[in-house]
Design an enzyme around this catalytic site. Sequence first.
Site, mmCIF file in Angstrom:
data_model
loop_
_atom_site.group_PDB
_atom_site.id
_atom_site.type_symbol
_atom_site.label_atom_id
_atom_site.label_comp_id
_atom_site.label_asym_id
_atom_site.label_seq_id
_atom_site.Cartn_x
_atom_site.Cartn_y
_atom_site.Cartn_z
ATOM 1 N N GLU A 1 53.554 33.219 40.670
ATOM 2 C CA GLU A 1 52.734 32.224 41.283
ATOM 3 C C GLU A 1 51.336 31.743 40.535
ATOM 4 O O GLU A 1 50.530 30.993 40.935
ATOM 5 C CB GLU A 1 52.287 32.338 42.749
ATOM 6 C CG GLU A 1 53.470 32.479 43.871
ATOM 7 C CD GLU A 1 53.193 32.652 45.103
ATOM 8 O OE1 GLU A 1 53.303 31.638 45.975
ATOM 9 O OE2 GLU A 1 52.497 33.787 45.665
ATOM 10 N N HIS B 1 44.087 33.219 44.876
ATOM 11 C CA HIS B 1 45.344 33.009 45.849
ATOM 12 C C HIS B 1 45.647 34.427 46.431
ATOM 13 O O HIS B 1 45.665 35.555 45.939
ATOM 14 C CB HIS B 1 46.667 32.689 45.110
ATOM 15 C CG HIS B 1 47.791 32.824 45.842
ATOM 16 N ND1 HIS B 1 47.925 32.295 47.052
ATOM 17 C CD2 HIS B 1 48.989 33.591 45.839
ATOM 18 C CE1 HIS B 1 49.134 32.427 47.811
ATOM 19 N NE2 HIS B 1 49.722 33.291 46.889
ATOM 20 N N HIS C 1 47.080 36.433 50.424
ATOM 21 C CA HIS C 1 47.835 36.476 51.670
ATOM 22 C C HIS C 1 46.708 36.890 52.743
ATOM 23 O O HIS C 1 47.191 37.688 53.699
ATOM 24 C CB HIS C 1 49.111 37.109 51.570
ATOM 25 C CG HIS C 1 49.772 36.850 50.363
ATOM 26 N ND1 HIS C 1 50.484 37.648 49.767
ATOM 27 C CD2 HIS C 1 50.034 35.777 49.740
ATOM 28 C CE1 HIS C 1 51.108 37.137 48.592
ATOM 29 N NE2 HIS C 1 50.797 35.892 48.485
ATOM 30 N N HIS D 1 52.290 31.608 54.367
ATOM 31 C CA HIS D 1 52.262 32.555 53.247
ATOM 32 C C HIS D 1 51.009 33.114 52.844
ATOM 33 O O HIS D 1 50.787 34.201 52.891
ATOM 34 C CB HIS D 1 52.768 31.358 52.141
ATOM 35 C CG HIS D 1 52.841 31.800 50.765
ATOM 36 N ND1 HIS D 1 52.943 31.173 49.740
ATOM 37 C CD2 HIS D 1 52.088 33.104 50.261
ATOM 38 C CE1 HIS D 1 52.946 31.819 48.638
ATOM 39 N NE2 HIS D 1 52.233 32.921 48.806
#
Length: 254
Positions: free
Chosen positions: A93, A112, A114, A182
């Site tokens: 990603e 980024h 979760h 996500h």
Amino acid sequence: MTSPSQSAGTAAPASAGPVDPALIEDLVAASRILAAEGILDGYGHVSVRHPSHPERYLMSRSLAPALVSASDILELDLDSNPVDGRGRTLFRERFIHGTIYRARPDVQAVVHSHSPTVIPFGITDVPLKPTFHMAAFLYAGVPVYEIREESGFTNMLVDDNARGRALAATLGDKPVALMRGHGNVVVGPTLPHAVFRAIYTEVNARQQTVAMAIAQGGPVKYLAPEEGDIITNKKPGDIGRAWQLWKSKVMGPP
Ligand SMILES: [Zn+2]
């Protein structure tokens, strides 16, 4: 899980040159801090824009964030091709980072994650709103990226530049965007800012969940946009103190 490091036949981009080892150390620290604070687990990543070449950014090879060291840091271009991949596996990603740096010249660092308590705000109609001054940066609203809109049914991952561009468009000029089912993406004008915001986005989600439960459907007094604006833009606090503490915990005392 692995990913092709770059498309066949594409020449590797040229390096933008060496980077101050202190910045690399801070990027390593950022990765470990986010793991230590429960924002990243075995997954997720943080990057920083190249300080002298805005068309490049730096991030770890694919690795659990708590295990990142200086030798794991790679330079990538904004299409997320590595300068010197040497066969190392890259984060699938990574396109999140390259596309946001391209869309947002003001952004110097991207996280980024979760982070778990934030997820419910991406799958319900309840907007994430600032509960306290430490998360005032949420005042302008927190958009939600719906991957189905452009991509239909997927593996939920932003694993190409087209999805990255769609996510960056959803983020717009905001500091945080949620990714439905996500995780989330957090950006900042410096690496410590991005780390600070990623941590306090999670804390805010916990506090908002508690406040809404206590209120039992009644009103919750969030920070007003005016308060958020004052704290974020006009009278910002000193995040250096928190950064020093977090960094010393994962890297040892300065
Ligand atoms: Zn992810």
